[in-house]
Scaffold this motif. Structure first.
Motif, mmCIF file in Angstrom:
data_model
loop_
_atom_site.group_PDB
_atom_site.id
_atom_site.type_symbol
_atom_site.label_atom_id
_atom_site.label_comp_id
_atom_site.label_asym_id
_atom_site.label_seq_id
_atom_site.Cartn_x
_atom_site.Cartn_y
_atom_site.Cartn_z
ATOM 1 N N UNK A 86 0.796 -1.230 0.000
ATOM 2 C CA UNK A 86 0.000 0.000 0.000
ATOM 3 C C UNK A 86 0.831 1.283 0.000
ATOM 4 N N UNK A 87 2.072 1.210 0.520
ATOM 5 C CA UNK A 87 2.887 2.425 0.621
ATOM 6 C C UNK A 87 4.195 2.334 -0.167
ATOM 7 N N UNK A 88 4.446 1.140 -0.725
ATOM 8 C CA UNK A 88 5.661 0.922 -1.517
ATOM 9 C C UNK A 88 6.936 1.261 -0.747
ATOM 10 N N UNK A 89 6.944 0.944 0.523
ATOM 11 C CA UNK A 89 8.135 1.232 1.324
ATOM 12 C C UNK A 89 8.268 0.245 2.477
ATOM 13 N N UNK A 90 9.527 0.140 2.971
ATOM 14 C CA UNK A 90 9.814 -0.696 4.136
ATOM 15 C C UNK A 90 11.105 -0.217 4.756
ATOM 16 N N UNK A 91 11.128 -0.107 6.085
ATOM 17 C CA UNK A 91 12.332 0.300 6.807
ATOM 18 C C UNK A 91 12.897 -0.939 7.498
ATOM 19 N N UNK A 92 13.952 -1.503 6.934
ATOM 20 C CA UNK A 92 14.515 -2.754 7.429
ATOM 21 C C UNK A 92 15.015 -2.644 8.864
ATOM 22 N N UNK A 93 15.754 -1.556 9.175
ATOM 23 C CA UNK A 93 16.317 -1.401 10.510
ATOM 24 C C UNK A 93 15.218 -1.279 11.565
ATOM 25 N N UNK A 94 14.234 -0.426 11.295
ATOM 26 C CA UNK A 94 13.114 -0.278 12.233
ATOM 27 C C UNK A 94 12.396 -1.604 12.461
ATOM 28 N N UNK A 95 12.237 -2.373 11.381
ATOM 29 C CA UNK A 95 11.538 -3.654 11.469
ATOM 30 C C UNK A 95 12.302 -4.653 12.325
ATOM 31 N N UNK A 96 13.616 -4.702 12.153
ATOM 32 C CA UNK A 96 14.442 -5.636 12.932
ATOM 33 C C UNK A 96 14.409 -5.277 14.414
ATOM 34 N N UNK A 97 14.559 -3.984 14.703
ATOM 35 C CA UNK A 97 14.541 -3.538 16.102
ATOM 36 C C UNK A 97 13.187 -3.839 16.740
ATOM 37 N N UNK A 98 12.123 -3.546 16.013
ATOM 38 C CA UNK A 98 10.782 -3.814 16.551
ATOM 39 C C UNK A 98 10.563 -5.306 16.756
ATOM 40 N N UNK A 99 11.041 -6.119 15.826
ATOM 41 C CA UNK A 99 10.861 -7.571 15.956
ATOM 42 C C UNK A 99 11.540 -8.086 17.216
ATOM 43 N N UNK A 100 12.754 -7.635 17.476
ATOM 44 C CA UNK A 100 13.479 -8.078 18.678
ATOM 45 C C UNK A 100 12.737 -7.637 19.935
ATOM 46 N N UNK A 101 12.305 -6.376 19.962
ATOM 47 C CA UNK A 101 11.569 -5.852 21.122
ATOM 48 C C UNK A 101 10.266 -6.623 21.327
ATOM 49 N N UNK A 102 9.553 -6.840 20.234
ATOM 50 C CA UNK A 102 8.285 -7.564 20.287
ATOM 51 C C UNK A 102 8.487 -8.980 20.802
ATOM 52 N N UNK A 103 9.491 -9.662 20.295
ATOM 53 C CA UNK A 103 9.760 -11.044 20.679
ATOM 54 C C UNK A 103 10.151 -11.144 22.150
ATOM 55 N N UNK A 104 11.037 -10.253 22.589
ATOM 56 C CA UNK A 104 11.480 -10.268 23.989
ATOM 57 C C UNK A 104 10.320 -10.012 24.949
ATOM 58 N N UNK A 105 9.491 -9.033 24.617
ATOM 59 C CA UNK A 105 8.370 -8.730 25.502
ATOM 60 C C UNK A 105 7.357 -9.862 25.517
ATOM 61 N N UNK A 106 7.179 -10.500 24.372
ATOM 62 C CA UNK A 106 6.256 -11.632 24.291
ATOM 63 C C UNK A 106 6.728 -12.784 25.174
ATOM 64 N N UNK A 107 8.029 -13.041 25.181
ATOM 65 C CA UNK A 107 8.553 -14.100 26.055
ATOM 66 C C UNK A 107 8.403 -13.716 27.519
ATOM 67 N N UNK A 108 8.591 -12.431 27.811
ATOM 68 C CA UNK A 108 8.449 -11.955 29.199
ATOM 69 C C UNK A 108 7.014 -12.118 29.683
ATOM 70 N N UNK A 109 6.056 -11.802 28.828
ATOM 71 C CA UNK A 109 4.639 -11.915 29.195
ATOM 72 C C UNK A 109 4.269 -13.366 29.484
ATOM 73 N N UNK A 110 4.730 -14.281 28.631
ATOM 74 C CA UNK A 110 4.402 -15.696 28.835
ATOM 75 C C UNK A 110 5.093 -16.262 30.069
ATOM 76 N N UNK A 111 6.331 -15.830 30.312
ATOM 77 C CA UNK A 111 7.033 -16.262 31.525
ATOM 78 C C UNK A 111 6.321 -15.714 32.760
ATOM 79 N N UNK A 112 5.884 -14.465 32.671
ATOM 80 C CA UNK A 112 5.159 -13.836 33.784
ATOM 81 C C UNK A 112 3.833 -14.549 34.035
ATOM 82 N N UNK A 113 3.197 -14.993 32.979
ATOM 83 C CA UNK A 113 1.932 -15.724 33.099
ATOM 84 C C UNK A 113 2.142 -17.018 33.883
#
Length: 301
Positions: A32-59
């Motif tokens: 839809x926008x013909x664009x992608x920011x690779x660095x932002x995506x990688x950083x967000x993926x790592x943050x998202x993954x780490x927080x997801x593991x923290x939430x499940x461990x906390x559960x």
């Protein structure tokens, strides 16, 4: 702690639930926008993954200390009691992983703007409230709603925003467009939790976890499980109709027979060790076909 125990603690098998919406966000941005920011995506993926593991461990951590049936759940079912894991180590991991995720998120906020901070705060609040406090979301009738909303819609929305930044306009149309494209993932993720709660209905009643299944009953919960799958495919068709996705996304409908097979298996028998995996397979099959057909559409267009 062994690697196997750690992977069970963070519920590694369920991590695809956050990866699929992430991929949809990237593909939606490209189409839809013909664009992608690779660095932002990688950083967000790592943050998202780490927080997801923290939430499940906390559960798992909170369930261990909140357990009422000392012998059955705390010592035989919960990974912490069953494997005699160190609660201090687990708490340290939760703090470290969620803290690292927060720092990475703050870095992205400086890059893309304060709007991301608001979205991140919402995700953090839901993630912590999901299993923490006297009345956690996971033990309420709103667990499926919040799980699907944050892991399905919010991940796709954030991923889209960090990839297009200034090109993204915060209008009702833009937000609803992302919501529609993320709806299949949102519904399938909600269904994973719904299936889990259906299988755990008797145990949850003993543990005083009054989930959506407690209020609907197993029969109506199974009907909801079925309709969520139907709506997921309706959302795919509507996304094509409104030109939010390539026409080749129609190939995602080829997964219907495979999903229907898993739906039948789960409808016949709801046993955690035998058929809960059907909901995970549905998420994997449906999302895989959706993503592959989306990729083909992006490449050809």
């Amino acid at each position: 702690m062994t690697i196997r125990n750690f992977l069970e603690l963070i519920e590694f098998k369920a991590k695809a639930a956050s990866v699929f919406p992430f991929c949809i966000g990237i593909l939606y941005s490209i189409f839809n926008y013909r664009t992608m920011d690779m660095l932002n995506s990688i950083i967000f993926f790592i943050a998202m993954f780490l927080f997801n593991t923290a939430v499940d461990a906390l559960d798992n951590y909170n369930d261990y200390f909140r357990a009422h049936s000392e012998h059955d759940y705390k010592q035989k079912t919960n990974i912490i009691g069953r494997e005699r894991l160190s609660t201090k180590w687990i708490l340290a991991y939760i703090i470290l992983s969620s803290g690292t995720a927060a720092l990475l998120g703050i870095y992205l906020v400086f890059k893309v703007g304060l709007t991301l901070l608001l979205l991140g705060i919402i995700c953090f609040i839901v993630g912590i409230a999901y299993s923490t406090g006297p009345r956690p979301i996971s033990a309420s009738p709103f667990g499926e709603l919040f799980a699907g909303f944050t892991m399905g819609f919010m991940i796709t929305l954030i991923c889209t925003y960090i990839n297009v930044v200034n090109a993204f306009s915060w209008t009702v149309f833009s937000i609803l467009s992302v919501f529609l494209i993320s709806l299949p993932s949102t519904l399938w993720i909600a269904n994973v939790m719904l299936a889990n709660n259906i299988c755990d209905f008797e145990e949850d009643t003993i543990e005083k976890r009054f989930t959506l299944v407690h209020y609907l009953g197993v029969k109506k919960a199974l009907q909801l499980f079925k309709w969520n799958n139907i709506l997921a495919y309706v959302a795919m068709i509507l996304a094509i109709f409104f030109h939010l996705a390539p026409i080749l996304l129609i190939l995602g409908l080829l997964s219907i027979p495979l999903v229907y097979r898993q739906l039948q298996l789960f409808s016949r028998k709801q046993i955690k060790r035998e058929t809960f995996v059907c909901s995970v397979r549905i998420l994997g099959i449906g999302s895989f076909f959706q993503i592959i057909s989306f990729i083909l559409g992006v490449i050809i267009v």
